[in-house]
Design a protein around this motif. Structure first.
Motif, PDB file in Angstrom:
ATOM      1  N   ILE A 383       8.405 -62.035 -37.444  1.00 36.79           N
ATOM      2  CA  ILE A 383       8.908 -62.370 -38.665  1.00 36.79           C
ATOM      3  C   ILE A 383       8.982 -61.172 -39.529  1.00 36.79           C
ATOM      4  O   ILE A 383       7.596 -60.484 -39.356  1.00 36.79           O
ATOM      5  CB  ILE A 383       7.991 -63.321 -39.398  1.00 36.79           C
ATOM      6  CG1 ILE A 383       8.131 -64.833 -38.673  1.00 36.79           C
ATOM      7  CG2 ILE A 383       9.039 -63.601 -40.892  1.00 36.79           C
ATOM      8  CD1 ILE A 383       7.187 -65.744 -39.331  1.00 36.79           C
ATOM      9  N   SER A 384       9.854 -60.527 -40.024  1.00 35.04           N
ATOM     10  CA  SER A 384       9.963 -59.376 -40.872  1.00 35.04           C
ATOM     11  C   SER A 384      10.653 -60.073 -42.162  1.00 35.04           C
ATOM     12  O   SER A 384      11.601 -60.746 -42.096  1.00 35.04           O
ATOM     13  CB  SER A 384      10.835 -58.285 -40.549  1.00 35.04           C
ATOM     14  OG  SER A 384      10.009 -57.742 -39.478  1.00 35.04           O
ATOM     15  N   ALA A 385       9.793 -59.840 -43.298  1.00 41.16           N
ATOM     16  CA  ALA A 385      10.393 -60.399 -44.794  1.00 41.16           C
ATOM     17  C   ALA A 385      10.024 -59.586 -45.808  1.00 41.16           C
ATOM     18  O   ALA A 385       9.296 -58.734 -45.696  1.00 41.16           O
ATOM     19  CB  ALA A 385       9.979 -61.708 -44.718  1.00 41.16           C
ATOM     20  N   SER A 386      10.644 -59.538 -46.891  1.00 45.87           N
ATOM     21  CA  SER A 386      10.231 -59.257 -48.193  1.00 45.87           C
ATOM     22  C   SER A 386       9.876 -60.539 -48.946  1.00 45.87           C
ATOM     23  O   SER A 386      10.827 -61.483 -49.222  1.00 45.87           O
ATOM     24  CB  SER A 386      11.130 -58.142 -48.887  1.00 45.87           C
ATOM     25  OG  SER A 386      12.153 -58.880 -48.897  1.00 45.87           O
ATOM     26  N   ALA A 387       8.996 -60.599 -50.197  1.00 40.92           N
ATOM     27  CA  ALA A 387       8.627 -61.621 -50.814  1.00 40.92           C
ATOM     28  C   ALA A 387       8.176 -61.289 -52.008  1.00 40.92           C
ATOM     29  O   ALA A 387       7.503 -60.192 -52.377  1.00 40.92           O
ATOM     30  CB  ALA A 387       7.598 -62.561 -49.963  1.00 40.92           C
ATOM     31  N   ALA A 388       8.594 -61.929 -53.140  1.00 35.85           N
ATOM     32  CA  ALA A 388       8.120 -61.644 -54.377  1.00 35.85           C
ATOM     33  C   ALA A 388       6.798 -62.055 -54.349  1.00 35.85           C
ATOM     34  O   ALA A 388       6.160 -62.699 -53.595  1.00 35.85           O
ATOM     35  CB  ALA A 388       8.810 -62.808 -55.482  1.00 35.85           C
ATOM     36  N   ALA A 389       5.961 -61.601 -55.573  1.00 37.71           N
ATOM     37  CA  ALA A 389       4.362 -61.581 -55.392  1.00 37.71           C
ATOM     38  C   ALA A 389       4.010 -63.119 -55.286  1.00 37.71           C
ATOM     39  O   ALA A 389       2.948 -63.377 -54.870  1.00 37.71           O
ATOM     40  CB  ALA A 389       3.974 -61.075 -56.609  1.00 37.71           C
ATOM     41  N   ALA A 390       4.824 -63.958 -55.946  1.00 38.45           N
ATOM     42  CA  ALA A 390       4.237 -65.419 -56.061  1.00 38.45           C
ATOM     43  C   ALA A 390       4.717 -66.403 -54.867  1.00 38.45           C
ATOM     44  O   ALA A 390       4.452 -67.454 -54.779  1.00 38.45           O
ATOM     45  CB  ALA A 390       4.709 -66.018 -57.459  1.00 38.45           C
ATOM     46  N   ALA A 391       5.601 -65.619 -53.825  1.00 40.16           N
ATOM     47  CA  ALA A 391       6.235 -66.353 -52.994  1.00 40.16           C
ATOM     48  C   ALA A 391       5.104 -66.509 -51.623  1.00 40.16           C
ATOM     49  O   ALA A 391       4.705 -65.269 -51.382  1.00 40.16           O
ATOM     50  CB  ALA A 391       7.758 -65.906 -52.401  1.00 40.16           C
ATOM     51  N   THR A 392       5.369 -67.463 -50.624  1.00 40.25           N
ATOM     52  CA  THR A 392       4.605 -67.236 -49.406  1.00 40.25           C
ATOM     53  C   THR A 392       5.656 -67.845 -48.271  1.00 40.25           C
ATOM     54  O   THR A 392       6.749 -68.621 -48.632  1.00 40.25           O
ATOM     55  CB  THR A 392       3.257 -68.324 -49.668  1.00 40.25           C
ATOM     56  OG1 THR A 392       3.998 -69.642 -49.787  1.00 40.25           O
ATOM     57  CG2 THR A 392       2.575 -68.097 -50.546  1.00 40.25           C
ATOM     58  N   PHE A 393       5.326 -67.357 -47.187  1.00 35.81           N
ATOM     59  CA  PHE A 393       5.862 -67.989 -45.999  1.00 35.81           C
ATOM     60  C   PHE A 393       5.048 -68.093 -44.635  1.00 35.81           C
ATOM     61  O   PHE A 393       3.882 -67.333 -44.975  1.00 35.81           O
ATOM     62  CB  PHE A 393       7.098 -67.025 -45.801  1.00 35.81           C
ATOM     63  CG  PHE A 393       6.981 -65.723 -45.199  1.00 35.81           C
ATOM     64  CD1 PHE A 393       6.784 -65.383 -43.997  1.00 35.81           C
ATOM     65  CD2 PHE A 393       6.734 -64.600 -46.272  1.00 35.81           C
ATOM     66  CE1 PHE A 393       6.424 -64.084 -43.624  1.00 35.81           C
ATOM     67  CE2 PHE A 393       6.495 -63.394 -45.823  1.00 35.81           C
ATOM     68  CZ  PHE A 393       6.303 -63.066 -44.390  1.00 35.81           C
ATOM     69  N   GLY A 394       5.220 -68.385 -43.731  1.00 42.66           N
ATOM     70  CA  GLY A 394       4.378 -68.476 -42.412  1.00 42.66           C
ATOM     71  C   GLY A 394       4.808 -69.626 -41.442  1.00 42.66           C
ATOM     72  O   GLY A 394       5.982 -69.750 -41.370  1.00 42.66           O
ATOM     73  N   LEU A 395       4.019 -69.703 -40.711  1.00 41.17           N
ATOM     74  CA  LEU A 395       4.159 -70.625 -39.497  1.00 41.17           C
ATOM     75  C   LEU A 395       3.151 -71.894 -39.351  1.00 41.17           C
ATOM     76  O   LEU A 395       2.170 -71.701 -39.868  1.00 41.17           O
ATOM     77  CB  LEU A 395       3.975 -69.819 -38.039  1.00 41.17           C
ATOM     78  CG  LEU A 395       5.014 -68.770 -37.849  1.00 41.17           C
ATOM     79  CD1 LEU A 395       4.504 -67.935 -36.706  1.00 41.17           C
ATOM     80  CD2 LEU A 395       6.176 -69.062 -37.648  1.00 41.17           C
ATOM     81  N   ARG A 396       3.757 -72.884 -38.772  1.00 40.32           N
ATOM     82  CA  ARG A 396       2.882 -74.161 -38.772  1.00 40.32           C
ATOM     83  C   ARG A 396       3.065 -74.048 -36.960  1.00 40.32           C
ATOM     84  O   ARG A 396       4.233 -74.199 -36.325  1.00 40.32           O
ATOM     85  CB  ARG A 396       3.252 -75.320 -39.243  1.00 40.32           C
ATOM     86  CG  ARG A 396       2.409 -76.536 -38.942  1.00 40.32           C
ATOM     87  CD  ARG A 396       3.093 -77.719 -39.443  1.00 40.32           C
ATOM     88  NE  ARG A 396       4.071 -78.042 -38.745  1.00 40.32           N
ATOM     89  CZ  ARG A 396       4.347 -78.895 -37.428  1.00 40.32           C
ATOM     90  NH1 ARG A 396       3.225 -79.129 -37.053  1.00 40.32           N
ATOM     91  NH2 ARG A 396       5.420 -79.177 -36.870  1.00 40.32           N
ATOM     92  N   ILE A 397       1.746 -74.298 -36.400  1.00 42.12           N
ATOM     93  CA  ILE A 397       1.763 -74.308 -34.899  1.00 42.12           C
ATOM     94  C   ILE A 397       1.082 -75.417 -34.721  1.00 42.12           C
ATOM     95  O   ILE A 397      -0.244 -75.451 -34.541  1.00 42.12           O
ATOM     96  CB  ILE A 397       1.252 -73.056 -34.317  1.00 42.12           C
ATOM     97  CG1 ILE A 397       1.859 -71.841 -34.803  1.00 42.12           C
ATOM     98  CG2 ILE A 397       1.112 -73.260 -32.886  1.00 42.12           C
ATOM     99  CD1 ILE A 397       1.249 -70.456 -34.605  1.00 42.12           C
ATOM    100  N   GLY A 398       1.724 -76.601 -34.097  1.00 38.55           N
ATOM    101  CA  GLY A 398       1.046 -77.898 -33.945  1.00 38.55           C
ATOM    102  C   GLY A 398       2.018 -78.875 -33.210  1.00 38.55           C
ATOM    103  O   GLY A 398       3.342 -78.696 -33.144  1.00 38.55           O
ATOM    104  N   GLY A 399       1.637 -80.188 -33.142  1.00 35.15           N
ATOM    105  CA  GLY A 399       2.434 -81.072 -32.829  1.00 35.15           C
ATOM    106  C   GLY A 399       3.614 -81.680 -33.755  1.00 35.15           C
ATOM    107  O   GLY A 399       3.528 -81.115 -35.099  1.00 35.15           O
ATOM    108  N   PRO A 400       4.480 -82.471 -33.550  1.00 33.98           N
ATOM    109  CA  PRO A 400       5.477 -82.848 -34.670  1.00 33.98           C
ATOM    110  C   PRO A 400       4.511 -83.376 -35.922  1.00 33.98           C
ATOM    111  O   PRO A 400       3.866 -84.406 -35.721  1.00 33.98           O
ATOM    112  CB  PRO A 400       6.019 -84.024 -33.763  1.00 33.98           C
ATOM    113  CG  PRO A 400       6.193 -83.741 -32.503  1.00 33.98           C
ATOM    114  CD  PRO A 400       4.512 -83.209 -32.233  1.00 33.98           C
ATOM    115  N   GLY A 401       5.219 -83.389 -37.091  1.00 30.00           N
ATOM    116  CA  GLY A 401       4.734 -83.653 -38.159  1.00 30.00           C
ATOM    117  C   GLY A 401       4.053 -82.470 -39.143  1.00 30.00           C
ATOM    118  O   GLY A 401       4.508 -81.619 -39.114  1.00 30.00           O
ATOM    119  N   THR A 402       3.029 -82.859 -39.609  1.00 34.84           N
ATOM    120  CA  THR A 402       2.624 -81.798 -40.611  1.00 34.84           C
ATOM    121  C   THR A 402       1.435 -81.320 -40.279  1.00 34.84           C
ATOM    122  O   THR A 402       0.878 -80.347 -40.844  1.00 34.84           O
ATOM    123  CB  THR A 402       2.334 -82.567 -42.194  1.00 34.84           C
ATOM    124  OG1 THR A 402       1.430 -83.537 -41.809  1.00 34.84           O
ATOM    125  CG2 THR A 402       3.697 -83.011 -42.543  1.00 34.84           C
TER     126      THR A 402
END
Length: 500
Positions: A383-402
């Motif tokens: 992933i390559s990105a730029s984000a405002a100071a208050a913004a977040t991003f990422g990955l969830r690595i797991g089974g279906p759901g949350t």
């Protein structure tokens, strides 16, 4: 696909790329050496069970650092001694006299942990074994030990050939573990050793130092500007809890390592900053040492586990894996010299960019499943990105759901977090559920590279300026890699590759 052992039994958590023995216990990498086109990985091994004990040197070989073939046990324990950690060199000059006139001896320098019933009860001292057939068979030196301080905690010798202003000779870095000291000795022949100096630094009083390494690297690729790197593993007292690995930058004049003046590393909340920095900010990167015999490169591997819970991990007939091999370089960042780690992996067999995430409305806060893993498949997410100071991003690595492990890039907090509290099986030990934090270097663009392999996540931040290595044990065989982002995040790359 790559193989991790001679005939491994595929199971839910056995990696497809990281080395594991076919069965039984493994911990520290030992004797990493490259010779005649072959990488030799020796390691602490219990040939008789999945728990720590009967310490011997296991052995695996590779020609590419990706596909490993497990070999017979190289240096077994016996009634007098356990064979603890150490290093291996090829004595091209036959300084030791252990060669036969036609083959340069491969010499292992290891710690003899003497049994209570031996002639040195409870002592740890340094010994030699040698091989004249490229590491296939080994003979213990008849004059062992070659360096004995009468100590119960003197161990983990890392030996290299020094050729500089002070002369040309072998140097050994070993530790007085409980005293948190690295001791340097020199030798002309690997057999007779002379004390040079020692190095100590701040740390928790109950911590021990282990597995030192000392080597020189160019700064920013400039051979005229170099720095010496001292690696030390500590337990307890790691940055994320339990085991961890520190590094110090400085100079070595053939006698003494002197740490350079540098800003201290971050420390857990409520603790004072330490000198040096952390080689990895995760829970599961320990005892990392580098290969001898690579003239133009410095490549390291570490034990992917933590002494807090290593004996409890739910992996069946085998226990523990090695990290990906990493090439180590030095880069100037924000005015300071920093270690950079670059994973050495096979080329991608397939690669997919997520058009759903990268489309015109990619900053709308979407969630998207990028791929679903399967046993034996190794995935790399970029992933390559730029984000405002208050913004977040990422990955969830797991089974279906949350549920699943969550990797969160948080510029406002100046950190990247890996939360594995809901990553799958976490109840086998009270210290396993955790949140790891690595510093995020300021910049317009944030680059993230994540390797997902059965039971592990290895995260490389900003091109390897920081890393997080953590074990994870998902509940099922299929794991989703899901991307998420706040609306203001602007993306330039979201890609998942399957490594071949």
């Amino acid at each position: 696909m790559t193989s991790t052992a001679s005939a491994p039994t595929r199971d839910l958590y056995r990696p497809g790329l990281h080395y594991t023995p076919a069965k039984n216990w493994m911990n520290d990498p030992n004797g990493l050496v490259f010779h005649q086109g072959v990488y030799h990985l020796f390691y602490q091994h219990n040939p008789f069970g999945t728990d720590w004990g009967n310490m011997s040197w296991g052995h695996a070989t590779s020609t590419d650092l990706h596909t490993w073939t497990e070999q017979p046990v190289a240096i077994p324990c016996d009634d007098d001694e356990a064979v603890f950690s150490g290093s291996a060199v090829v004595d091209e000059r036959n300084t030791s006299g252990l060669g036969n006139g036609s083959a340069a001896p491969m010499v292992a320098v290891y710690t003899s942990a003497y049994a209570k019933e031996s002639s040195r009860p409870g002592v740890q001292a340094q010994s030699l074994a040698y091989s004249l057939d490229e590491g296939r068979t080994w003979t213990k030196y008849a004059g062992n030990p070659v360096l004995d301080r009468g100590s119960s905690d003197f161990r983990d010798p890392k030996v290299f050939w020094y050729d500089g202003p002070a002369g040309a000779y072998w140097v050994m870095a070993a530790v007085e573990a409980a005293e948190q000291r690295v001791l340097l000795h020199k030798s002309a022949d690997l057999i007779h050793w002379e004390y040079l100096s020692d190095f100590a630094a701040d740390g928790p009083p109950d911590s021990v130092w282990e597995c030192p390494d000392l080597f020189e690297l160019p700064i920013d690729g400039d051979a005229a500007r170099t720095v010496w790197v001292l690696i030390v593993s500590v337990n307890p007292g790691g940055v994320a809890g339990g085991s961890g690995t520190r590094y110090f930058l400085g100079s070595f004049d053939g006698v003494r390592f002197t740490e350079e003046s540098a800003r201290p590393s971050a420390a857990p909340a409520g603790e004072p900053p330490l000198r040096g920095s952390w080689l990895d900010w995760g829970r599961d990167y320990y005892a990392a040492v580098s290969f001898d015999g690579l003239a133009q490169r410095r490549v390291m591997m570490g034990w992917m586990n933590n002494w807090d819970y290593a004996a409890a991990t739910p992996t069946g007939v085998w226990r523990s894996a090695m990290s990906l091999p990493r090439e180590i370089t030095v880069r100037t960042a924000n005015g300071h010299s920093r270690l950079v780690q670059t994973p050495i992996v096979p080329p991608a067999a397939s690669s997919t960019a997520s058009d759903e995430v990268l489309g015109a409305d990619s900053g709308s806060g979407r969630r998207a499943v990028l791929a679903t893993t399967a046993p034996g498949k190794v995935h790399r997410a970029r992933i390559s990105a730029s984000a405002a100071a208050a913004a977040t991003f990422g990955l969830r690595i797991g089974g279906p759901g949350t549920g699943g492990a969550r990797l969160i890039v948080d510029p406002a907090a100046g950190e990247i977090r890996l939360d594995r509290r809901d990553s799958g099986r976490v109840d086998f030990h009270e210290h396993f559920p955790s949140i790891e934090r690595a510093p995020l270097e300021a910049g317009e663009r944030i680059d993230l590279e994540v390797y997902i392999d059965a039971c592990s996540l290895e995260v490389f931040v900003q091109g390897g300026l920081a890393t997080i290595t953590d074990l994870v044990f998902p509940h099922g065989p299929d794991t989703e890699i899901e991307f998420f982002a706040d609306p203001s995040v602007v993306l330039s790359t979201v890609e998942v590759a399957v490594l071949g």
